[in-house]
Design a protein around this motif. Structure first.
Motif, PDB file in Angstrom:
ATOM      1  N   VAL A  73       0.883  -1.162   0.000  1.00  0.00           N
ATOM      2  CA  VAL A  73       0.000   0.000   0.000  1.00  0.00           C
ATOM      3  C   VAL A  73       0.922   1.213   0.000  1.00  0.00           C
ATOM      4  O   VAL A  73       1.643   1.461   0.957  1.00  0.00           O
ATOM      5  CB  VAL A  73      -0.920   0.013   1.231  1.00  0.00           C
ATOM      6  N   ALA A  74       0.945   1.956  -1.110  1.00  0.00           N
ATOM      7  CA  ALA A  74       1.892   3.051  -1.297  1.00  0.00           C
ATOM      8  C   ALA A  74       1.156   4.389  -1.302  1.00  0.00           C
ATOM      9  O   ALA A  74       0.226   4.589  -2.087  1.00  0.00           O
ATOM     10  CB  ALA A  74       2.651   2.869  -2.615  1.00  0.00           C
ATOM     11  N   LEU A  75       1.583   5.317  -0.425  1.00  0.00           N
ATOM     12  CA  LEU A  75       0.938   6.613  -0.285  1.00  0.00           C
ATOM     13  C   LEU A  75       2.003   7.700  -0.274  1.00  0.00           C
ATOM     14  O   LEU A  75       2.989   7.606   0.466  1.00  0.00           O
ATOM     15  CB  LEU A  75       0.128   6.676   1.012  1.00  0.00           C
ATOM     16  N   SER A  76       1.808   8.729  -1.085  1.00  0.00           N
ATOM     17  CA  SER A  76       2.777   9.817  -1.211  1.00  0.00           C
ATOM     18  C   SER A  76       2.180  11.104  -0.655  1.00  0.00           C
ATOM     19  O   SER A  76       1.147  11.574  -1.137  1.00  0.00           O
ATOM     20  CB  SER A  76       3.160   9.999  -2.686  1.00  0.00           C
ATOM     21  N   TYR A  77       2.839  11.676   0.356  1.00  0.00           N
ATOM     22  CA  TYR A  77       2.370  12.893   1.011  1.00  0.00           C
ATOM     23  C   TYR A  77       3.268  14.065   0.610  1.00  0.00           C
ATOM     24  O   TYR A  77       4.440  14.114   0.979  1.00  0.00           O
ATOM     25  CB  TYR A  77       2.414  12.748   2.530  1.00  0.00           C
ATOM     26  N   HIS A  78       2.705  15.030  -0.118  1.00  0.00           N
ATOM     27  CA  HIS A  78       3.472  16.211  -0.490  1.00  0.00           C
ATOM     28  C   HIS A  78       3.394  17.249   0.634  1.00  0.00           C
ATOM     29  O   HIS A  78       2.294  17.592   1.091  1.00  0.00           O
ATOM     30  CB  HIS A  78       2.937  16.800  -1.797  1.00  0.00           C
ATOM     31  N   VAL A  79       4.550  17.730   1.079  1.00  0.00           N
ATOM     32  CA  VAL A  79       4.622  18.679   2.183  1.00  0.00           C
ATOM     33  C   VAL A  79       4.893  20.086   1.653  1.00  0.00           C
ATOM     34  O   VAL A  79       5.346  20.265   0.516  1.00  0.00           O
ATOM     35  CB  VAL A  79       5.712  18.259   3.189  1.00  0.00           C
ATOM     36  N   LYS A  94      -1.159  21.376   4.205  1.00  0.00           N
ATOM     37  CA  LYS A  94      -0.652  21.555   5.569  1.00  0.00           C
ATOM     38  C   LYS A  94      -0.928  20.310   6.413  1.00  0.00           C
ATOM     39  O   LYS A  94      -0.177  20.005   7.353  1.00  0.00           O
ATOM     40  CB  LYS A  94      -1.265  22.794   6.207  1.00  0.00           C
ATOM     41  N   GLU A  95      -1.986  19.577   6.063  1.00  0.00           N
ATOM     42  CA  GLU A  95      -2.293  18.352   6.803  1.00  0.00           C
ATOM     43  C   GLU A  95      -1.231  17.274   6.555  1.00  0.00           C
ATOM     44  O   GLU A  95      -0.878  16.525   7.473  1.00  0.00           O
ATOM     45  CB  GLU A  95      -3.676  17.835   6.407  1.00  0.00           C
ATOM     46  N   ASN A  96      -0.733  17.188   5.308  1.00  0.00           N
ATOM     47  CA  ASN A  96       0.348  16.240   5.025  1.00  0.00           C
ATOM     48  C   ASN A  96       1.587  16.584   5.833  1.00  0.00           C
ATOM     49  O   ASN A  96       2.261  15.703   6.384  1.00  0.00           O
ATOM     50  CB  ASN A  96       0.689  16.261   3.535  1.00  0.00           C
TER      51      ASN A  96
END
Length: 262
Positions: A73-79, A94-96
């Motif tokens: 399960v791959a998830l990418s969070y942009h900050v 902002k949540e990431n």
């Protein structure tokens, strides 16, 4: 590797307990009857990245490889904390950023960095080598730190059903929305002139229930078709530390609104 060592003062990620609305999904992961069933994902990889980070494209490519392999399960969070370098990440929230800072508290770190890959909510590394990520997940699975609780989901008419098996401990039921694939032309900043391909970019994270070790069935209303912000969803069974920060992930599954195009 870029590192932000100074706290932004942001609090923990927002956690919403609500009647969730979800799109009709085509299930990519078959229902998991056993924790060691072949259909159970190897693990969960959460990549914290930024379009404005010159060190991130190699990790984004390694992440794409993991997506294409289809075993995690791959998830990418942009900050958003690198936006000051000249390019505002078009996928950042902002949540990431808050979720990554919450993980920093879990790991006892004073700051955050990109690219950072978090594995099963238990370990972190730079994440530029897909083989190393796979090896670590294999070791975690063999040592009992993998996805040990079965999670499955199905859609019936206008409802989404989530079923979680038995296990030890307590955990949150977390729903993560994401976009399957996007290409971004970077016009400023450290990656100026690059066309960057992003997979499974997170758009929202919501907590929809609690699990106490007993079998749990959740039925949630589905939202209408046509959501342009997300076309995929992951369901994570994730514990929290004493401070309420995200910790170990012990179960997961993933779905798409449309068939995967790789």
């Amino acid at each position: 590797m870029l590192q932000a060592s100074k706290s932004t003062g942001r609090g923990k990620p927002r956690s919403k307990l609500l009647a969730l609305v979800l799109a009709p999904f085509i299930i990519l992961s078959a229902p998991a009857a056993k924790a060691d069933d072949a259909s159970t994902p190897k693990g969960v990889v959460e990549l914290f990245t930024s379009q404005g980070c010159r060190s991130c494209p190699p990790a984004d490519r390694a992440f794409e490889q993991l997506v294409r392999e289809g075993k995690v399960v791959a998830l990418s969070y942009h900050v958003d904390y690198w936006n000051y370098l000249g390019w505002a990440d078009t996928l950042a929230t902002k949540e990431n950023t808050a979720r990554q800072y919450a993980y920093a508290k879990t790991f006892g770190r004073n700051g955050v960095y990109t690219p950072q890959a978090v594995l099963n909510g238990r370990e972190h590394l730079k994440g530029t080598d897909a083989s190393e990520v796979n090896q670590r997940l294999d070791r975690m699975k063999s040592s009992g730190n993998g996805l040990v609780v079965p999670v499955r989901a199905s859609r019936h008419d206008d409802q989404l059903s989530i079923t979680i098996g038995k296990g030890a401990g307590k955990a949150n039921v977390v729903v993560v929305y994401f976009r399957q694939n996007q290409t971004v032309e970077v016009l400023k900043g450290e990656n100026l002139g690059q066309s960057l391909n992003y997979w499974h970019s997170v758009t929202d994270v919501q907590t929809v229930g609690m699990w106490d070790g007993k079998s749990l069935d959740l039925t949630l209303p589905a939202k209408p078709m046509g959501d342009e912000e997300s076309d995929g969803i992951a369901i994570l069974l994730q514990a929290a530390d004493e401070g309420g920060n995200p910790s170990r992930i012990i179960g997961a599954t993933v779905m798409m609104t449309t068939p995967k195009t790789l």
